[in-house]
Scaffold this motif. Structure first.
Motif, PDB file in Angstrom:
ATOM      1  N   LYS A  39      -5.434 -49.373 -19.305  1.00 32.31           N
ATOM      2  CA  LYS A  39      -4.201 -48.585 -19.152  1.00 32.31           C
ATOM      3  C   LYS A  39      -4.363 -47.205 -19.775  1.00 32.31           C
ATOM      4  CE  LYS A  39      -1.034 -52.517 -19.087  1.00 32.31           C
ATOM      5  NZ  LYS A  39      -0.017 -53.260 -19.845  1.00 32.31           N
ATOM      6  N   LEU A  40      -4.987 -47.145 -20.958  1.00 37.28           N
ATOM      7  CA  LEU A  40      -5.212 -45.854 -21.611  1.00 37.28           C
ATOM      8  C   LEU A  40      -6.125 -44.966 -20.776  1.00 37.28           C
ATOM      9  CD1 LEU A  40      -5.674 -46.933 -25.332  1.00 37.28           C
ATOM     10  CD2 LEU A  40      -3.822 -45.553 -24.390  1.00 37.28           C
ATOM     11  N   TYR A  41      -7.184 -45.554 -20.219  1.00 33.99           N
ATOM     12  CA  TYR A  41      -8.110 -44.778 -19.393  1.00 33.99           C
ATOM     13  C   TYR A  41      -7.391 -44.214 -18.171  1.00 33.99           C
ATOM     14  CZ  TYR A  41     -12.072 -43.325 -16.641  1.00 33.99           C
ATOM     15  OH  TYR A  41     -12.945 -42.566 -15.908  1.00 33.99           O
ATOM     16  N   VAL A  42      -6.618 -45.041 -17.506  1.00 38.27           N
ATOM     17  CA  VAL A  42      -5.905 -44.589 -16.305  1.00 38.27           C
ATOM     18  C   VAL A  42      -4.935 -43.468 -16.662  1.00 38.27           C
ATOM     19  CG1 VAL A  42      -4.210 -45.293 -14.578  1.00 38.27           C
ATOM     20  CG2 VAL A  42      -6.180 -46.740 -15.028  1.00 38.27           C
ATOM     21  N   THR A  43      -4.262 -43.592 -17.784  1.00 41.13           N
ATOM     22  CA  THR A  43      -3.260 -42.605 -18.186  1.00 41.13           C
ATOM     23  C   THR A  43      -3.882 -41.291 -18.638  1.00 41.13           C
ATOM     24  OG1 THR A  43      -1.801 -44.383 -18.892  1.00 41.13           O
ATOM     25  CG2 THR A  43      -1.310 -42.185 -19.728  1.00 41.13           C
ATOM     26  N   HIS A  44      -4.950 -41.352 -19.449  1.00 41.89           N
ATOM     27  CA  HIS A  44      -5.446 -40.144 -20.113  1.00 41.89           C
ATOM     28  C   HIS A  44      -6.792 -39.617 -19.617  1.00 41.89           C
ATOM     29  CE1 HIS A  44      -2.226 -40.413 -23.048  1.00 41.89           C
ATOM     30  NE2 HIS A  44      -2.510 -41.697 -23.175  1.00 41.89           N
ATOM     31  N   CYS A  45      -7.595 -40.434 -18.941  1.00 38.87           N
ATOM     32  CA  CYS A  45      -8.973 -40.037 -18.640  1.00 38.87           C
ATOM     33  C   CYS A  45      -9.305 -39.980 -17.153  1.00 38.87           C
ATOM     34  CB  CYS A  45      -9.956 -40.997 -19.306  1.00 38.87           C
ATOM     35  SG  CYS A  45      -9.639 -41.285 -21.059  1.00 38.87           S
ATOM     36  N   ASN A  47      -7.934 -38.910 -14.436  1.00 41.19           N
ATOM     37  CA  ASN A  47      -7.740 -37.687 -13.642  1.00 41.19           C
ATOM     38  C   ASN A  47      -8.970 -36.795 -13.646  1.00 41.19           C
ATOM     39  OD1 ASN A  47      -5.181 -38.285 -12.791  1.00 41.19           O
ATOM     40  ND2 ASN A  47      -4.185 -37.173 -14.447  1.00 41.19           N
ATOM     41  N   CYS A  48      -9.649 -36.714 -14.760  1.00 38.06           N
ATOM     42  CA  CYS A  48     -10.818 -35.841 -14.851  1.00 38.06           C
ATOM     43  C   CYS A  48     -12.128 -36.581 -14.636  1.00 38.06           C
ATOM     44  CB  CYS A  48     -10.858 -35.157 -16.213  1.00 38.06           C
ATOM     45  SG  CYS A  48      -9.391 -34.138 -16.525  1.00 38.06           S
ATOM     46  N   HIS A  49     -12.292 -37.725 -15.250  1.00 36.65           N
ATOM     47  CA  HIS A  49     -13.555 -38.445 -15.207  1.00 36.65           C
ATOM     48  C   HIS A  49     -13.690 -39.377 -14.011  1.00 36.65           C
ATOM     49  CE1 HIS A  49     -15.039 -36.999 -19.043  1.00 36.65           C
ATOM     50  NE2 HIS A  49     -13.848 -37.211 -19.553  1.00 36.65           N
ATOM     51  N   GLY A  50     -12.614 -39.577 -13.254  1.00 34.38           N
ATOM     52  CA  GLY A  50     -12.674 -40.399 -12.047  1.00 34.38           C
ATOM     53  C   GLY A  50     -12.348 -41.858 -12.304  1.00 34.38           C
ATOM     54  N   ALA A  51     -12.018 -42.547 -11.236  1.00 36.28           N
ATOM     55  CA  ALA A  51     -11.612 -43.952 -11.335  1.00 36.28           C
ATOM     56  C   ALA A  51     -12.739 -44.842 -11.845  1.00 36.28           C
ATOM     57  CB  ALA A  51     -11.127 -44.451  -9.978  1.00 36.28           C
ATOM     58  N   LYS A  52     -13.973 -44.483 -11.514  1.00 33.02           N
ATOM     59  CA  LYS A  52     -15.116 -45.285 -11.943  1.00 33.02           C
ATOM     60  C   LYS A  52     -15.955 -44.578 -13.003  1.00 33.02           C
ATOM     61  CE  LYS A  52     -15.378 -47.679  -7.560  1.00 33.02           C
ATOM     62  NZ  LYS A  52     -16.173 -47.929  -6.357  1.00 33.02           N
ATOM     63  N   GLY A  53     -15.430 -43.505 -13.569  1.00 30.63           N
ATOM     64  CA  GLY A  53     -16.150 -42.771 -14.602  1.00 30.63           C
ATOM     65  C   GLY A  53     -17.273 -41.902 -14.073  1.00 30.63           C
ATOM     66  N   GLU A  54     -17.199 -41.538 -12.794  1.00 35.06           N
ATOM     67  CA  GLU A  54     -18.286 -40.781 -12.168  1.00 35.06           C
ATOM     68  C   GLU A  54     -18.275 -39.294 -12.512  1.00 35.06           C
ATOM     69  OE1 GLU A  54     -14.873 -40.943  -9.214  1.00 35.06           O
ATOM     70  OE2 GLU A  54     -15.841 -42.364 -10.547  1.00 35.06           O
ATOM     71  N   GLY A  55     -17.215 -38.813 -13.148  1.00 35.16           N
ATOM     72  CA  GLY A  55     -17.137 -37.411 -13.518  1.00 35.16           C
ATOM     73  C   GLY A  55     -16.718 -36.530 -12.356  1.00 35.16           C
ATOM     74  N   LEU A  56     -16.663 -35.239 -12.606  1.00 37.44           N
ATOM     75  CA  LEU A  56     -16.255 -34.287 -11.576  1.00 37.44           C
ATOM     76  C   LEU A  56     -17.196 -33.096 -11.629  1.00 37.44           C
ATOM     77  CD1 LEU A  56     -14.225 -33.569  -9.371  1.00 37.44           C
ATOM     78  CD2 LEU A  56     -12.777 -32.574 -11.119  1.00 37.44           C
ATOM     79  N   GLY A  57     -18.283 -33.204 -10.889  1.00 33.71           N
ATOM     80  CA  GLY A  57     -19.263 -32.125 -10.847  1.00 33.71           C
ATOM     81  C   GLY A  57     -19.732 -31.738 -12.225  1.00 33.71           C
ATOM     82  N   LYS A  58     -19.759 -30.435 -12.482  1.00 29.70           N
ATOM     83  CA  LYS A  58     -20.156 -29.961 -13.807  1.00 29.70           C
ATOM     84  C   LYS A  58     -18.947 -29.648 -14.682  1.00 29.70           C
ATOM     85  CE  LYS A  58     -24.796 -28.461 -13.028  1.00 29.70           C
ATOM     86  NZ  LYS A  58     -25.824 -27.589 -13.531  1.00 29.70           N
ATOM     87  N   LEU A  59     -17.742 -29.964 -14.183  1.00 27.73           N
ATOM     88  CA  LEU A  59     -16.537 -29.732 -14.986  1.00 27.73           C
ATOM     89  C   LEU A  59     -16.338 -30.819 -16.034  1.00 27.73           C
ATOM     90  CD1 LEU A  59     -13.991 -28.639 -12.234  1.00 27.73           C
ATOM     91  CD2 LEU A  59     -15.069 -27.210 -13.976  1.00 27.73           C
ATOM     92  N   TYR A  60     -16.477 -32.071 -15.603  1.00 23.65           N
ATOM     93  CA  TYR A  60     -16.257 -33.195 -16.505  1.00 23.65           C
ATOM     94  C   TYR A  60     -17.433 -34.148 -16.385  1.00 23.65           C
ATOM     95  CZ  TYR A  60     -11.573 -31.346 -16.496  1.00 23.65           C
ATOM     96  OH  TYR A  60     -10.495 -30.508 -16.605  1.00 23.65           O
ATOM     97  N   PRO A  61     -18.071 -34.494 -17.498  1.00 18.84           N
ATOM     98  CA  PRO A  61     -19.270 -35.326 -17.432  1.00 18.84           C
ATOM     99  C   PRO A  61     -18.955 -36.755 -16.997  1.00 18.84           C
ATOM    100  CG  PRO A  61     -18.608 -35.030 -19.702  1.00 18.84           C
ATOM    101  CD  PRO A  61     -17.723 -34.147 -18.877  1.00 18.84           C
ATOM    102  N   PRO A  62     -19.925 -37.402 -16.379  1.00 23.43           N
ATOM    103  CA  PRO A  62     -19.737 -38.807 -16.028  1.00 23.43           C
ATOM    104  C   PRO A  62     -19.774 -39.669 -17.287  1.00 23.43           C
ATOM    105  CG  PRO A  62     -21.966 -38.114 -15.509  1.00 23.43           C
ATOM    106  CD  PRO A  62     -21.221 -36.900 -15.941  1.00 23.43           C
ATOM    107  N   LEU A  63     -19.109 -40.782 -17.211  1.00 22.47           N
ATOM    108  CA  LEU A  63     -19.083 -41.703 -18.345  1.00 22.47           C
ATOM    109  C   LEU A  63     -19.969 -42.917 -18.074  1.00 22.47           C
ATOM    110  CD1 LEU A  63     -15.240 -41.615 -18.953  1.00 22.47           C
ATOM    111  CD2 LEU A  63     -17.003 -40.226 -20.049  1.00 22.47           C
ATOM    112  N   THR A  64     -20.886 -42.767 -17.146  1.00 20.31           N
ATOM    113  CA  THR A  64     -21.696 -43.899 -16.704  1.00 20.31           C
ATOM    114  C   THR A  64     -23.161 -43.790 -17.098  1.00 20.31           C
ATOM    115  OG1 THR A  64     -21.997 -42.781 -14.585  1.00 20.31           O
ATOM    116  CG2 THR A  64     -20.206 -44.373 -14.722  1.00 20.31           C
ATOM    117  N   ASP A  65     -23.525 -42.787 -17.882  1.00 21.60           N
ATOM    118  CA  ASP A  65     -24.918 -42.602 -18.281  1.00 21.60           C
ATOM    119  C   ASP A  65     -25.267 -43.568 -19.420  1.00 21.60           C
ATOM    120  OD1 ASP A  65     -27.462 -41.729 -18.789  1.00 21.60           O
ATOM    121  OD2 ASP A  65     -26.880 -39.755 -19.519  1.00 21.60           O
ATOM    122  N   LYS A  66     -26.028 -44.610 -19.106  1.00 25.31           N
ATOM    123  CA  LYS A  66     -26.346 -45.644 -20.089  1.00 25.31           C
ATOM    124  C   LYS A  66     -27.190 -45.111 -21.239  1.00 25.31           C
ATOM    125  CE  LYS A  66     -25.926 -49.347 -16.785  1.00 25.31           C
ATOM    126  NZ  LYS A  66     -26.581 -50.414 -16.032  1.00 25.31           N
TER     127      LYS A  66
END
Length: 95
Positions: A39-45, A47-66
């Motif tokens: 719920k926190l991710y959907v509310t606060h993150c 919009n920028c990082h994407g539904a699956k954490g894929e990021g948005l180009g070079k604006l917002y980093p992906p959250l999927t880099d292991k």
């Protein structure tokens, strides 16, 4: 009538068995943490990082880099809570 009752009861017991046999090793408390985190991710993150954490180009980093997540595991809670500034290297790209 008796056969119908017997089949109905057997079906009900079978459903209950399958329903309760699917219990995972996760406790209710752990599942609540996961739900609240989602719920926190959907509310606060999201919009920028994407539904699956894929990021948005070079604006917002992906959250999927292991690699990044493994190397910075001790800092992750602080990053989530306070954000971060400056350059960040994720998946061979600088943000």
């Amino acid at each position: 009538m008796t056969l119908r009752y017997l089949l109905g009861t057997l079906s009900f017991v079978s459903m209950l068995y399958f329903l309760f046999s699917c219990n995972t090793d996760l406790s209710v408390e752990t599942m609540q943490y996961a739900t609240n985190g989602q719920k926190l991710y959907v509310t606060h993150c999201q919009n920028c990082h994407g539904a699956k954490g894929e990021g948005l180009g070079k604006l917002y980093p992906p959250l999927t880099d292991k690699v990044y997540l493994t190397e910075n595991r001790s800092k992750l809670a602080c990053i989530v809570k306070n954000g971060m500034s400056g350059e960040i290297k994720v998946k061979q790209y600088y943000f």
